[in-house]
Design a protein around this motif. Structure first.
Motif, PDB file in Angstrom:
ATOM      1  N   ARG A 169      44.121  38.032  -4.453  1.00 36.76           N
ATOM      2  CA  ARG A 169      45.403  38.316  -3.451  1.00 36.76           C
ATOM      3  C   ARG A 169      46.887  37.996  -4.358  1.00 36.76           C
ATOM      4  O   ARG A 169      46.913  36.824  -4.773  1.00 36.76           O
ATOM      5  N   LEU A 170      47.804  38.830  -4.150  1.00 38.16           N
ATOM      6  CA  LEU A 170      48.925  38.855  -4.625  1.00 38.16           C
ATOM      7  C   LEU A 170      50.169  38.273  -3.506  1.00 38.16           C
ATOM      8  O   LEU A 170      50.011  39.049  -2.533  1.00 38.16           O
ATOM      9  N   THR A 171      50.713  37.280  -3.502  1.00 39.19           N
ATOM     10  CA  THR A 171      51.760  36.810  -2.725  1.00 39.19           C
ATOM     11  C   THR A 171      53.009  36.447  -3.271  1.00 39.19           C
ATOM     12  O   THR A 171      53.183  36.399  -4.542  1.00 39.19           O
ATOM     13  N   SER A 172      54.205  36.575  -2.714  1.00 38.90           N
ATOM     14  CA  SER A 172      55.601  35.914  -2.914  1.00 38.90           C
ATOM     15  C   SER A 172      55.986  36.758  -4.457  1.00 38.90           C
ATOM     16  O   SER A 172      56.154  36.146  -5.277  1.00 38.90           O
ATOM     17  N   VAL A 173      55.530  38.151  -4.187  1.00 41.07           N
ATOM     18  CA  VAL A 173      55.861  39.099  -5.375  1.00 41.07           C
ATOM     19  C   VAL A 173      57.357  39.215  -5.506  1.00 41.07           C
ATOM     20  O   VAL A 173      58.058  39.630  -4.535  1.00 41.07           O
ATOM     21  N   THR A 174      58.109  38.942  -6.714  1.00 36.60           N
ATOM     22  CA  THR A 174      59.419  39.365  -6.966  1.00 36.60           C
ATOM     23  C   THR A 174      59.204  40.318  -8.312  1.00 36.60           C
ATOM     24  O   THR A 174      58.331  40.494  -8.891  1.00 36.60           O
ATOM     25  N   GLY A 175      60.501  40.360  -8.883  1.00 40.18           N
ATOM     26  CA  GLY A 175      60.524  41.290  -9.957  1.00 40.18           C
ATOM     27  C   GLY A 175      59.883  40.508 -11.303  1.00 40.18           C
ATOM     28  O   GLY A 175      59.208  41.438 -11.789  1.00 40.18           O
ATOM     29  N   ALA A 178      54.952  36.314  -9.526  1.00 39.54           N
ATOM     30  CA  ALA A 178      53.968  36.585  -8.520  1.00 39.54           C
ATOM     31  C   ALA A 178      52.892  35.352  -8.286  1.00 39.54           C
ATOM     32  O   ALA A 178      52.711  35.097  -9.233  1.00 39.54           O
ATOM     33  N   MET A 179      52.613  35.158  -7.209  1.00 32.86           N
ATOM     34  CA  MET A 179      51.728  33.956  -6.847  1.00 32.86           C
ATOM     35  C   MET A 179      50.309  34.873  -6.647  1.00 32.86           C
ATOM     36  O   MET A 179      50.139  35.943  -5.971  1.00 32.86           O
ATOM     37  N   LEU A 180      49.229  34.390  -7.583  1.00 38.45           N
ATOM     38  CA  LEU A 180      47.892  34.858  -7.542  1.00 38.45           C
ATOM     39  C   LEU A 180      46.915  33.844  -6.785  1.00 38.45           C
ATOM     40  O   LEU A 180      46.950  32.731  -7.055  1.00 38.45           O
ATOM     41  N   HIS A 181      46.001  34.316  -5.798  1.00 33.62           N
ATOM     42  CA  HIS A 181      45.022  33.578  -5.016  1.00 33.62           C
ATOM     43  C   HIS A 181      43.852  34.022  -5.337  1.00 33.62           C
ATOM     44  O   HIS A 181      43.644  35.234  -5.291  1.00 33.62           O
ATOM     45  N   TRP A 182      42.638  33.316  -5.218  1.00 34.65           N
ATOM     46  CA  TRP A 182      41.381  33.696  -5.307  1.00 34.65           C
ATOM     47  C   TRP A 182      40.488  32.636  -4.785  1.00 34.65           C
ATOM     48  O   TRP A 182      40.789  31.655  -4.481  1.00 34.65           O
ATOM     49  N   LEU A 183      39.183  33.139  -4.526  1.00 38.10           N
ATOM     50  CA  LEU A 183      38.119  32.404  -3.957  1.00 38.10           C
ATOM     51  C   LEU A 183      37.640  31.091  -4.750  1.00 38.10           C
ATOM     52  O   LEU A 183      37.610  31.618  -5.907  1.00 38.10           O
ATOM     53  N   PHE A 222      47.565  30.493  -8.908  1.00 32.95           N
ATOM     54  CA  PHE A 222      48.463  30.354 -10.236  1.00 32.95           C
ATOM     55  C   PHE A 222      49.675  31.296 -10.005  1.00 32.95           C
ATOM     56  O   PHE A 222      49.632  32.257  -9.545  1.00 32.95           O
ATOM     57  N   LEU A 223      50.816  30.485 -10.446  1.00 34.25           N
ATOM     58  CA  LEU A 223      52.038  31.392 -10.364  1.00 34.25           C
ATOM     59  C   LEU A 223      52.293  32.203 -11.735  1.00 34.25           C
ATOM     60  O   LEU A 223      52.428  31.416 -12.527  1.00 34.25           O
ATOM     61  N   ILE A 224      52.588  33.631 -11.614  1.00 37.74           N
ATOM     62  CA  ILE A 224      52.503  34.178 -13.065  1.00 37.74           C
ATOM     63  C   ILE A 224      53.896  34.446 -13.202  1.00 37.74           C
ATOM     64  O   ILE A 224      54.913  34.907 -12.145  1.00 37.74           O
TER      65      ILE A 224
END
Length: 642
Positions: A169-175, A178-183, A222-224
Motif C-alpha cells: 500500500r502507498l500512503t502519504s503520497v506527494t510529488g 511516498a510511504m510504502l507499506h507491506w505485510l 519504507f519512505l521512497i
C-alpha cells in the motif's frame, strides 16, 4: 478367347524373419548388465526416540551373473513437508537397515530408498512418513534450535523466507515522496530462524523490468524519496535472509496525470496551476456490506397475533472498522409473492411482531445492513395458522343429518384443538373451535424432574388450549425474567421448555408454570431436583461354571433418579429367554440368572446403568468348562441361589 496366363509363383521366403541371436554382447547388455530392481513397498520404520528412527527395507534384485561381481548399495532420501525436493541423507549402505540420528524432534519427515550398482539406479520405493503431533511454534527458541544447526541441513532447515503476495500500500503520497507499506515475512516452522530484511524494487514508466531500489530494510515499511512528480512508477517487495530471497509481492502502481495544458509562462495564473493527481491502485476497500447467515430466524412465544423473532448476528470482515450493524425485518403473506418491510433499523437480534391476523399465514426473513450496503436475506421462516374452515354438511336424499361430516381444511393437523381434545363429539368440537378452549396441561407431564449441577437443566411440559396460552414462570415467588439465567419457549404445538443455565443448589426447588389465554388459566407446579450419576455399590464378579450348570450375576446400583438397567453380552443387548432371566429386588439389587449353560454362553457380561446425569457399567466374564472330566474344577457355590 485369349489364352489363360498362369499366375506367378510368389517367393514367400522374403517374408521369413531371422530370429537368431545377432550379437551375444548385445543380449547381455539387455538382460544381464542392468540396474537393480527394488520392490516398491514402503520401508519399515521404527521410532527409537524423538531424534532417532530406524529404517528396514527389502533387498533389490539383479541377475545372478552380476550379483557377486557388481555389489549393490542403497541410499536413503528424505523430504520435509511441505517441501517438494528429495535429498540424499545417507548413501553407500550395504545392509538392509539403517538408523538415522540427530533428526529434529518437532519436524515432519518422509523417507524412501534407492538401490544402486555400476549400471545405474533403481526406482525409489514408496515413501514412509514420520508425523509429529506437536505445534512447533510453541517450542522454538534460539537455544533449542542451536542443538540442530549442523545435522540434517539438507532437510530444509536453510530455506528462504515466505512473504505474502498481497499488494503493498502507498500512503502519504506527494510529488517526490511516498510511504510504502507491506505485510511481514515469516520463517517456516521447520526452518532455522534467522533475521529477515526486505528489498524494494522499482519499475519506471516505459521501462522493460524492475530494478533494485533499496535493500537491508528491517521494518515492513519504507519512505521512497526522489521521485519525479511527472512520472509513473510501480513498486514491489522481496524478503531476504542469508539463505535466499522470497518471491516478490504483487506490484502497486503510482500513476501521475500527464494531461496538463501547456501555456506560455507569461499567461500562467494562480488558478491555472495544476497539481499532479495521484491515484493508488489495489488499495484495500474501505468497507463492504455485512454477511448474514442463511439459516432461518427462530419463532418463539407465539400466541394469538404476537410472536418473537430471533436470529443470529451478521458478520463483517476484520478490516472493516467501526461498522454499525442494523437489521431489517421483512414480511410476506402467502399466497402473495411480495415482500414488505415490517421493521427497519432494528439494533438487537430479536424483534417482537404484533398485530398479526390469526386467520392468515405469514413468512419472515431478515437482512443486515451498514453504511456500505445491505446483505442478502436469510432463508424465510413460516407461520401457518389453523383457520376456521368449517363447512356445514351437505345432505342428499339417502342421507340423514347424523351422517353428515364436517369438512376440515387441508391445514388441519395434530396441533388443531379438534385433534387435541378428548373424545369430543362433532357438535362439541365445532363449538369449542369457535369459542376457544381453556389451557390444560397434558397428563403425560412429570411433576418431578431432574437436572445436573453445573450444566443446563431443562423442564419439559405440554399444554393445550385455544388460542395458544401465554406462559409465565415463577420460582420462590419471583418471576423469571433474567435472560442470562433462564430461557422459556412455547412452540405452536404447545410444547413448553424452561432452560436453567449453570444449575446450582440454589436453583433446586418448586417451579410454578402459569398458562393463560382468553378462556381461562391453569397452574402446575414442577419439583426440580439435582441428579446424581449411577454408582455400582456392589459390582458383578467373574463366574466359572461347568457345562449344563446354573449361575447368577448379581450387583447393587444406586443413583438419582434411579437409573435404567440393561444387560449386555459381548456388546449385544440381552433379552430374556427360558434360560436367561433378569430380576430386580428392591430397592437396588439386580441379577441375571443363567440356567443350563453351554459353551456358547461364555463371554463378557455387562450391566449398564444410565440416567440423566450419566452412565456407569460393571462387566464380568463367564467361563463355561465343556470337559465333563473336570467337573468340580470351578464349582458354583451353593448359595448362589436362595
Amino acid at each position: 478367347p485369349s489364352p489363360r496366363i498362369p499366375r506367378k509363383t510368389v517367393d514367400y521366403k522374403m517374408f521369413e524373419q531371422d530370429f537368431s541371436v545377432p550379437s551375444r554382447c548385445y543380449v547381455d547388455h539387455l538382460t544381464t548388465f542392468i540396474p537393480p530392481r527394488l520392490p516398491l513397498d514402503k520401508p519399515d520404520m521404527t521410532e527409537d526416540g524423538p531424534s532417532t528412527v530406524s529404517l528396514r527395507w527389502r533387498p533389490a534384485q539383479v541377475p545372478e551373473r552380476t550379483r557377486d561381481k557388481y555389489p549393490i548399495t542403497y541410499s536413503i532420501e528424505v523430504k520435509n513437508p511441505p517441501n517438494f525436493e528429495w535429498n540424499d541423507v545417507e548413501s553407500g549402505l550395504t545392509g538392509l537397515s539403517h538408523t538415522l540420528k540427530d533428526i529434529h524432534p518437532d519436524v515432519d519427515y518422509m523417507f524412501r530408498i534407492r538401490a544402486h550398482n555400476e549400471f545405474g539406479s533403481s526406482e525409489a520405493t514408496l515413501p514412509v512418513s514420520l508425523y509429529r503431533p506437536i505445534e512447533v511454534e510453541q517450542y522454538y527458541d534460539d537455544e533449542y534450535d542451536s542443538d540442530y544447526e549442523v545435522p540434517f541441513v539438507t532437510l530444509g532447515d536453510c530455506v528462504p523466507p515466505k512473504l505474502p503476495m498481497e499488494t503493498p500500500r502507498l500512503t502519504s503520497v506527494t510529488g517526490e515522496r511516498a510511504m510504502l507499506h507491506w505485510l511481514s515475512a515469516r520463517i517456516p516452522a521447520y526452518a532455522k530462524k534467522v533475521p529477515i530484511t526486505y528489498i524494494v524494487e522499482i519499475k519506471e514508466d516505459n521501462m522493460p523490468g524492475f530494478s533494485h531500489f533499496q535493500s537491508g530494510i528491517i521494518d515492513p515499511k519504507f519512505l521512497i524519496e526522489g521521485l519525479n512528480p511527472n512520472m509513473s512508477y510501480q513498486f514491489r517487495v522481496k524478503a531476504e535472509t542469508q539463505f535466499g530471497c522470497s518471491d516478490p509481492t504483487l506490484a502497486v502502481s503510482l500513476d501521475r496525470n500527464k494531461d496538463k495544458v501547456k501555456r506560455p509562462l507569461i499567461d500562467m495564473k494562480r488558478e491555472d496551476l495544476e497539481i499532479p493527481q495521484v491515484k493508488m491502485r489495489d488499495a484495500a476497500p474501505k468497507g463492504v456490506p455485512p454477511r448474514m447467515s442463511s439459516s432461518r430466524p427462530l419463532i418463539t412465544n407465539h400466541y394469538g397475533g404476537n410472536l418473537l423473532l430471533t436470529w443470529g448476528p451478521a458478520r463483517v470482515p476484520s478490516y472493516v472498522k467501526g461498522s454499525l450493524l442494523k437489521y431489517t425485518v421483512e414480511k410476506r403473506e402467502p399466497p402473495h409473492s411480495t415482500w414488505t418491510v415490517l421493521a427497519d433499523n432494528v439494533e438487537d437480534n430479536e424483534y417482537d411482531v404484533t398485530g398479526l391476523n390469526p386467520e392468515r399465514d405469514y413468512m419472515f426473513r431478515i437482512r443486515a445492513k451498514n453504511q456500505f450496503g445491505a446483505s442478502d436475506p436469510t432463508m424465510p421462516c413460516s407461520v401457518i395458522n389453523v383457520r376456521d374452515d368449517y363447512v356445514p354438511p351437505v345432505f342428499s336424499r339417502s342421507q340423514s343429518r347424523d351422517s353428515g361430516t364436517p369438512r376440515m381444511s387441508r391445514r388441519s393437523s395434530i396441533e388443531s384443538p379438534l385433534v387435541l381434545s378428548r373424545q369430543i363429539s362433532l357438535d362439541e368440537s365445532d363449538d369449542m373451535y369457535r369459542s376457544g378452549m381453556p389451557p390444560e396441561f397434558k397428563s403425560t407431564v412429570e411433576e418431578l424432574q431432574y437436572g445436573v449441577l453445573g450444566k443446563t437443566a431443562r423442564i419439559n411440559l405440554a399444554v393445550r388450549g385455544f388460542p395458544l396460552p401465554v406462559i409465565e414462570w415463577t420460582f420462590k415467588g419471583n418471576n423469571l425474567f433474567d435472560k442470562n439465567k433462564y430461557k422459556s419457549i412455547i412452540t405452536p404445538s404447545g410444547v413448553i421448555t424452561l432452560d436453567i443455565f449453570n444449575l446450582c443448589l440454589d436453583d433446586i426447588g418448586e417451579y410454578k408454570c402459569t398458562a393463560e389465554n382468553d378462556n381461562g388459566i391453569k397452574i402446575i407446579i414442577v419439583q426440580l431436583e439435582y441428579a446424581d450419576a449411577p454408582t455400582f455399590i456392589e459390582p458383578t464378579e467373574d463366574m466359572y461354571l461347568d457345562s449344563h450348570k446354573s449361575g447368577r450375576f448379581e450387583c447393587k446400583v444406586d443413583g438419582i433418579p434411579y437409573p435404567k438397567i440393561r444387560w449386555m453380552k459381548d456388546t449385544r443387548p440381552i433379552t430374556e429367554t427360558s434360560r436367561l432371566k433378569i430380576q430386580h429386588t428392591k430397592p437396588n439389587q439386580w441379577s441375571l440368572s443363567l440356567n443350563d449353560v453351554i459353551s456358547l454362553d461364555s463371554g463378557l457380561y455387562t450391566c449398564v446403568a444410565e440416567n440423566v446425569a450419566g452412565k456407569s457399567i460393571s462387566s464380568s466374564n463367564l467361563f463355561v468348562d465343556d470337559d465333563s472330566d473336570n467337573e468340580g474344577k470351578h464349582p458354583v457355590e451353593e448359595n448362589q441361589f436362595p
